[in-house]
Scaffold this active site. Structure first.
Site, PDB file in Angstrom:
ATOM      1  NE  ARG A  78      -3.715  -0.146   1.884  1.00  0.00           N
ATOM      2  CZ  ARG A  78      -4.217  -0.928   2.850  1.00  0.00           C
ATOM      3  NH1 ARG A  78      -4.022  -0.630   4.108  1.00  0.00           N
ATOM      4  NH2 ARG A  78      -4.888  -2.012   2.533  1.00  0.00           N
ATOM      5  CB  SER A 115     -18.347   0.460  -0.339  1.00  0.00           C
ATOM      6  OG  SER A 115     -17.116   0.623  -1.024  1.00  0.00           O
ATOM      7  CD  GLU A 140      -5.059  -5.458  -4.402  1.00  0.00           C
ATOM      8  OE1 GLU A 140      -6.076  -5.774  -5.034  1.00  0.00           O
ATOM      9  OE2 GLU A 140      -5.029  -5.319  -3.165  1.00  0.00           O
ATOM     10  CB  THR A 153      -8.012   2.385   7.855  1.00  0.00           C
ATOM     11  OG1 THR A 153      -6.983   2.588   6.898  1.00  0.00           O
ATOM     12  CG2 THR A 153      -7.471   1.611   9.030  1.00  0.00           C
ATOM     13  CG  HIS A 156     -10.603  -3.612   5.881  1.00  0.00           C
ATOM     14  ND1 HIS A 156     -10.135  -4.458   6.846  1.00  0.00           N
ATOM     15  CD2 HIS A 156     -10.534  -4.291   4.713  1.00  0.00           C
ATOM     16  CE1 HIS A 156      -9.787  -5.609   6.276  1.00  0.00           C
ATOM     17  NE2 HIS A 156     -10.027  -5.523   4.982  1.00  0.00           N
TER      18      HIS A 156
HETATM   19  P1  0O2 Z   1      -8.176  -7.477   2.465  1.00  0.00           P
HETATM   20  O1  0O2 Z   1      -8.543  -7.891   3.842  1.00  0.00           O
HETATM   21  O2  0O2 Z   1      -7.812  -6.023   2.400  1.00  0.00           O
HETATM   22  O3  0O2 Z   1      -7.163  -8.347   1.843  1.00  0.00           O
HETATM   23  P2  0O2 Z   1     -13.369  -8.297  -4.462  1.00  0.00           P
HETATM   24  O4  0O2 Z   1     -13.987  -9.293  -5.366  1.00  0.00           O
HETATM   25  O5  0O2 Z   1     -13.888  -6.874  -4.671  1.00  0.00           O
HETATM   26  O6  0O2 Z   1     -13.397  -8.683  -3.024  1.00  0.00           O
HETATM   27  P3  0O2 Z   1     -10.976  -8.216  -6.057  1.00  0.00           P
HETATM   28  O7  0O2 Z   1     -11.786  -8.530  -7.245  1.00  0.00           O
HETATM   29  O8  0O2 Z   1      -9.762  -9.038  -5.803  1.00  0.00           O
HETATM   30  O9  0O2 Z   1     -11.838  -8.264  -4.725  1.00  0.00           O
HETATM   31  O10 0O2 Z   1     -10.462  -6.782  -6.212  1.00  0.00           O
HETATM   32  P4  0O2 Z   1     -10.824  -5.374  -5.639  1.00  0.00           P
HETATM   33  O11 0O2 Z   1     -12.268  -5.066  -5.670  1.00  0.00           O
HETATM   34  O12 0O2 Z   1      -9.918  -4.501  -6.412  1.00  0.00           O
HETATM   35  O13 0O2 Z   1     -10.424  -5.427  -4.084  1.00  0.00           O
HETATM   36  C1  0O2 Z   1      -9.196  -5.828  -3.628  1.00  0.00           C
HETATM   37  C2  0O2 Z   1      -8.896  -5.181  -2.300  1.00  0.00           C
HETATM   38  O14 0O2 Z   1      -9.248  -3.791  -2.333  1.00  0.00           O
HETATM   39  C3  0O2 Z   1      -9.702  -5.715  -1.133  1.00  0.00           C
HETATM   40  O15 0O2 Z   1      -9.125  -6.897  -0.663  1.00  0.00           O
HETATM   41  C4  0O2 Z   1      -9.584  -4.562  -0.148  1.00  0.00           C
HETATM   42  O16 0O2 Z   1      -8.293  -4.510   0.426  1.00  0.00           O
HETATM   43  C5  0O2 Z   1      -9.710  -3.371  -1.061  1.00  0.00           C
HETATM   44  N1  0O2 Z   1     -11.123  -2.994  -1.204  1.00  0.00           N
HETATM   45  C6  0O2 Z   1     -11.918  -3.192  -2.265  1.00  0.00           C
HETATM   46  N2  0O2 Z   1     -13.151  -2.710  -2.044  1.00  0.00           N
HETATM   47  C7  0O2 Z   1     -13.138  -2.178  -0.792  1.00  0.00           C
HETATM   48  C8  0O2 Z   1     -14.137  -1.505   0.007  1.00  0.00           C
HETATM   49  O17 0O2 Z   1     -15.278  -1.297  -0.376  1.00  0.00           O
HETATM   50  N3  0O2 Z   1     -13.722  -1.101   1.255  1.00  0.00           N
HETATM   51  C9  0O2 Z   1     -12.452  -1.295   1.725  1.00  0.00           C
HETATM   52  N4  0O2 Z   1     -12.162  -0.852   2.953  1.00  0.00           N
HETATM   53  N5  0O2 Z   1     -11.512  -1.940   0.988  1.00  0.00           N
HETATM   54  C10 0O2 Z   1     -11.854  -2.371  -0.249  1.00  0.00           C
HETATM   55  P5  0O2 Z   1      -9.943  -7.934   0.209  1.00  0.00           P
HETATM   56  O18 0O2 Z   1      -9.501  -9.293  -0.153  1.00  0.00           O
HETATM   57  O19 0O2 Z   1     -11.411  -7.672   0.084  1.00  0.00           O
HETATM   58  O20 0O2 Z   1      -9.558  -7.611   1.691  1.00  0.00           O
END
Ligand code: 0O2
Length: 267
Positions: A78, A115, A140, A153, A156
């Site tokens: 990040r 969101s 990522e 944060t 989440h």
């Molecule tokens: P963690 O606990 O952070 O690892 P998705 O299908 O949306 O769940 P995808 O397709 O892999 O995931 O990609 P996307 O949407 O780009 O999201 C990847 C990461 O972005 C998420 O990982 C979160 O870290 C962050 N993120 C995406 N959408 C949101 C949101 O609405 N709120 C917050 N706070 N973070 C978000 P993970 O695996 O969900 O969680």
């Protein structure tokens, strides 16, 4: 899969995170060493927990065999920026690198999530060297402003608390807060030039003072102590003037003296 196998599988991802942290932090330092404003403010990294990987596999219906190919955020970096404009500069820095191959970009800033989430996501392919040879892994990279990071944060942790189903009245508050984040970022962008000037001044001052102090420290080892104490007193006087040009002039003269003693500032 037993815990030992998970550990073996995750080790190269941790290595990728460690290496990338060094590289991004070095990019920030390089800007500062060259008296430049860095678009990178903070960098951190995380290895997705086994529980989160299992949750995501279930949510996306991914089998163990497809895990490494389909879950692309096992390793996450990040990058937090001060201003929205910095995000593009960071993306550009990544695009210019030969050791990070971008395979996907998701712009949740131009296209905010429902969101209220805002961030720029990049998936890169990154190669690490292991005892079994080279491995190329997805990582990522999430890039966002400090204000966006604050929102993400907090949201989440609420996602976690409510197991993904945040009550609608709280969701509404989060949505309002997300709009307020836009306003903050916008207001900060309007004074960006002012802030940048002030920050560059401080970077320059820090660098020049660091160089002077290093030179003085080195001179103490090789030159006449009384002479060095005189230089030190002179430095305090110049420092008190708070005049950067005078400090820079003093630093240049001190460089010449130090060169004569082969005692130039090297950190
Ligand atoms: P963690 O606990 O952070 O690892 P998705 O299908 O949306 O769940 P995808 O397709 O892999 O995931 O990609 P996307 O949407 O780009 O999201 C990847 C990461 O972005 C998420 O990982 C979160 O870290 C962050 N993120 C995406 N959408 C949101 C949101 O609405 N709120 C917050 N706070 N973070 C978000 P993970 O695996 O969900 O969680």
């Amino acid at each position: 899969m037993d815990i030992q196998l998970w550990r073996e599988m995750l080790a190269p991802y941790q290595l990728a995170i460690d290496e990338l942290l060094v590289k991004f932090r070095h990019m920030k330092e390089q800007h500062e060493i060259q008296d430049m404003y860095s678009p990178i403010e903070f960098v951190d990294g995380r290895l997705k927990s086994i529980a989160s990987i299992l949750d995501k596999m279930q949510r996306k219906d991914v089998s163990m065999n497809d895990l490494q190919e389909k879950i692309e955020d096992i390793a996450g970096i990040r990058i937090t920026c001060q201003f929205v404009e910095d995000i593009d500069r960071v993306v550009q820095l990544i695009r210019n690198r030969r050791d990070m191959k971008i395979t996907l970009e998701k712009d949740y800033i131009s296209n905010k999530k429902d969101s209220g989430y805002q961030s720029y996501h990049i998936i890169i392919q990154y190669t690490v060297e292991t005892i079994h040879g080279q491995m190329t892994l997805p990582v990522e990279i999430q890039i966002r402003t400090m204000a966006m990071n604050f929102w993400a944060t907090v949201e989440h942790s609420l996602q976690y608390k409510y197991k993904g189903s945040i009550p609608s009245h709280i969701q509404q508050k989060l949505s309002d807060a997300s709009a307020a984040i836009d306003d903050i970022d916008h207001a900060m962008s309007e004074v960006r030039d002012e802030i940048l000037d002030a920050q560059i001044y401080h970077i320059r001052k820090d660098n020049v003072v660091k160089s002077i102090l290093n030179n003085i420290q080195n001179l103490f080892k090789v030159a006449n102590r009384r002479e060095v104490i005189k230089i030190q007193e002179e430095f305090y006087k110049v420092y008190e003037t708070e005049d950067l040009t005078q400090l820079q002039h003093f630093a240049k003269q001190l460089d010449i003296i130090s060169e004569g003693y082969h005692a130039q500032a090297l950190e």
